[in-house]
Design an enzyme around this catalytic site. Sequence first.
Site, short mmCIF file in Angstrom:
data_model
loop_
_atom_site.label_atom_id
_atom_site.label_comp_id
_atom_site.label_asym_id
_atom_site.label_seq_id
_atom_site.Cartn_x
_atom_site.Cartn_y
_atom_site.Cartn_z
N ASP A 12 8.09 -88.09 -26.03
CA ASP A 12 6.70 -88.28 -26.44
C ASP A 12 6.48 -87.86 -27.89
OD1 ASP A 12 6.41 -89.04 -23.90
OD2 ASP A 12 4.89 -87.56 -23.34
N ASP A 47 4.83 -90.07 -30.66
CA ASP A 47 3.62 -89.66 -31.39
C ASP A 47 3.84 -89.75 -32.90
OD1 ASP A 47 2.05 -89.20 -29.19
OD2 ASP A 47 2.43 -87.04 -29.12
N GLU A 83 -10.30 -78.10 -20.80
CA GLU A 83 -9.44 -78.35 -19.64
C GLU A 83 -7.98 -78.38 -20.06
OE1 GLU A 83 -10.73 -81.99 -17.80
OE2 GLU A 83 -12.81 -81.31 -17.68
N LYS A 128 -4.47 -80.24 -20.18
CA LYS A 128 -4.05 -81.64 -20.17
C LYS A 128 -2.80 -81.71 -19.30
CE LYS A 128 -3.41 -85.63 -23.12
NZ LYS A 128 -2.30 -86.19 -22.36
N GLU A 162 -5.20 -86.54 -12.41
CA GLU A 162 -3.78 -86.59 -12.76
C GLU A 162 -2.94 -86.25 -11.55
OE1 GLU A 162 -4.02 -87.62 -15.71
OE2 GLU A 162 -2.01 -87.47 -16.59
N LYS A 222 -13.97 -81.50 -24.07
CA LYS A 222 -14.92 -82.57 -23.75
C LYS A 222 -16.35 -82.10 -23.99
CE LYS A 222 -11.95 -84.19 -19.99
NZ LYS A 222 -11.78 -84.36 -18.53
N CYS A 246 44.46 -74.73 -19.41
CA CYS A 246 45.83 -74.45 -18.99
C CYS A 246 46.69 -75.71 -18.85
CB CYS A 246 45.84 -73.66 -17.68
SG CYS A 246 45.29 -74.62 -16.26
#
Length: 739
Positions: A41, A45, A170, A172, A230, A347, A468
């Site tokens: 990710d 990004d 919150e 994520k 989620e 939010k 060995c």
Amino acid sequence: MPRGEVTGAAVDGAARIEELRRLVAYHAYRYHTLDDPEIPDGDYDALVRELAALEGLAAGGEPVEAGGSVEARARRGAGARRGAGARFEASEPAEAGGPVDGGGSVGAGGPGEGEVALAVGAPPSPLFAPVRHQDPMLSLDNAFSEEELRAWAARIGRLLPDATFSFVCELKIDGLAIGLRYEHGELVRAATRGDGVVGEDVTANVRTVAAIPERLALTPAPAVLEARGELYMTLEAFAALNERAEANGERRFANPRNAAAGSLRQKDPAVTASRALSFWTHQLTRLEGAPLPPTHSACLELLASAGLPVNPEIRSGATLDDAVAYCARWEAARHDLPYEIDGAVVKVDDLAQRRELGATSHAPRWAIAYKFPPEERTTLLREIMVSIGKSGKATPFAVLEPVVVAGSTVGLASLHNEDQVRLKDVRPGDRVIVRKAGDVIPEVVGPVLAERPPDLPAWEFPRTCPACGEPLTRLPGEADTFCTNADCPAQQVQRIVHFASRGAMDIEGLGEQRVTQLVNAGLVHDAADLYLLRADQLGELEGFAELSAANLVAAIEASKARPLANLLFGLAIRHLGDTTARALALAFGDLAAIVAAGAEELAAVEGVGPKIAASVVAFFAVERNRRLVERLTAAGVRTTGERAPVLAPTLAGKSIVVTGSLEGWSREAAEAAIKARGGKSPGSVSAKTTALVVGAEPGASKVTKAAELGVPVVDEAGFARLLETGEIGEVPSTGGADR
Ligand code: IVH
């Protein structure tokens, strides 16, 4: 895709934009449609941010707005959604029965470019019927720093100059978005996000997720309630799933999110049911036939009272400074959670303000995702080598171009066994994804196939021991390969290193490097040889001064007095861990008695199963091992110990978690006491936890989790009772721990 495209610099702006658009679209497709991301990710990004910056410059605008706009379009396929969102204008009154806030609406900004998105709007999997979302499932814009977070707040401040904002903060959750639709209280549909407009109907599979109620606990039930959240897998469930996969010779899942996605997108719901999936609800998106609460926080309360799981770490009533502090706090504490998060979400709480702010084509303006630094990076796999362990086990490992992942440098990573290398298909010369989450041992997730040089040969497991030269053996039906030469110098080194290690004889200054030196010099072959070493012999070796030689000899001498349990553990008997070694030492009190004991006698000791007992018997059946014990004894190593009355296994099969500090017990002592009575003491609370012991300043997340799962909580006095009787006494109040 040719190598180097991802980072290709010094190309002209327009061409680079084109290239980036293709790359972003391609990787968004791999992530969303195929559930099989090829790059981490964090790399994705970075591509998105570069594209956003170049697009911004090309358009003559500011370089980058708080990240993410292109990402959102690409990953969600917002282009395909163009126009769909327009049905939900910002001004639409929610009370009339419709979307709860501006989340699905396109506000003043209108749809963006969307070209990237069009390339991504792939059809949903044929495994599931398509579902058109009544309200498009939008993405979130990203902020990667406090500055970007404040810039977002400043932006919405400019849009609503007279407003005072109260924020909800919150976590994520790193899972996959699911929309749930309840009609008259009954779950009628569950859908994945798909391209944001059309998702997949995964109702049958979602019905198997215990955390998601079939029926809402609301009376009267609203005509329609839609919520999003989620779906994720806890770290515990993820580890167990990967353990099973490895045991079955299947490929391990790259991370909990992939594991959750893979578990959900199954043709047979029974398979989904067998995978422990969890869910956190984070949005009420539609409510019909019931009064709509005025704020998001009140919506969350409604969702919680309806029986939907709402994350306990959500904070409402936050100022911008509070939100900044929340993000910083969780960035530092992300690994204290029993599941993965990749950021925090801030939010706007007030739904009227949300409607005024509206959304762009891809994301609401009223929320921002504060993204944590990625825990996955790509690097070059230079080589695959094989290490030989104390039991002769040959473990392949990756030699990497060192890369900083999650704050520490990773240069080596285990590849587990032959099958895992084959399943992952990693080859020397590949660019590979390396993952390190918290304290978790770094792992090579897989190759970036798009960057594999042509004709790169697959890696072959060596046929002979690299130490060995004797042949390596892999028995049919077994995952592991072994060097069976007991004289193998690599095994000798590892056995001695284990013998000298902290949990065993704790010989200070005797690490792998020194042991290797001693073995190579022919001075020691096994642990008993250590006790014959003289300072003058050591003094002749490179790197030893008179003092260090004398110190090592003194440290070896001091180790003779270690408890019997340490000696027994130090012998490196297969399957015999430190806890079982302690149990045997306490039960027999004498090494000679353990050597002489039969399997049944050994297995009679609490915590010692038939497998361990058989392994102990097999170990002492080998002449060389019996000789080792004799020589250790002759050298003056302590081979007896106090015989303790065998404690009643009051906690057999029980799992007791301890949090906070207890007056009469250190954490280690408390855990040892639990184990000594046959119990387990894991680090986190789960549905399997029998009780949570709470001392001073307990971990809030453990206490909350216990409350949520109905796990009994006991104090120190209760703990003592629990040890003695296995019974849970009166349950004290959990006052003080915040929810
Ligand atoms: S709110 C309109 N809250 O992150 C968007 N999303 O990168 C509403 N996610 O698609 C999303 N935790 O799948 C929201 N507490 C949270 C979240 C969360 C994880 C996911 C969600 C979203 C993605 C955006």
